[in-house]
Design an enzyme around this catalytic site. Sequence first.
Site, PDB file in Angstrom:
ATOM      1  N   SER A  17     103.908  23.742  61.774  1.00  0.00           N
ATOM      2  CA  SER A  17     102.811  24.485  61.154  1.00  0.00           C
ATOM      3  C   SER A  17     102.608  24.158  59.678  1.00  0.00           C
ATOM      4  CB  SER A  17     103.012  25.992  61.319  1.00  0.00           C
ATOM      5  OG  SER A  17     104.108  26.442  60.550  1.00  0.00           O
ATOM      6  N   LYS A  54     105.502  29.728  55.682  1.00  0.00           N
ATOM      7  CA  LYS A  54     104.058  29.593  55.460  1.00  0.00           C
ATOM      8  C   LYS A  54     103.772  29.786  53.973  1.00  0.00           C
ATOM      9  CE  LYS A  54     102.791  29.701  59.934  1.00  0.00           C
ATOM     10  NZ  LYS A  54     104.091  29.400  60.515  1.00  0.00           N
TER      11      LYS A  54
END
Length: 100
Positions: A17, A54
């Site tokens: 990701s 993230k």
Amino acid sequence: MIHNPEATFYGKVEGDSMMEVGICDGDIAVIDRSIEANSGDVVVGCLNGEFTIKFLDLRHKKDGYIELRPANKDFKPIKITPEDDFFVWGVVVWTIKHWR
């Protein structure tokens, strides 16, 4: 590389990701738990009992939510509301890659 040894940890990255910023599956993240996370930092967050790496996006905090943003166009941002169990576990300060 390490400014606060007592609060610095290593974690193996799983998933892709964050690959568009060079944080790839199998990398080692160097995580400093003593740093206060700011918007735009790469963080290790714990969301509803699961860890994720993230970008932290605090721009919508006044609207009642924050976001965790991936660096891969195939993933969507994660919207975090007060109903979620979320905390920033630490700030990623380095990544280490294995080349061979």
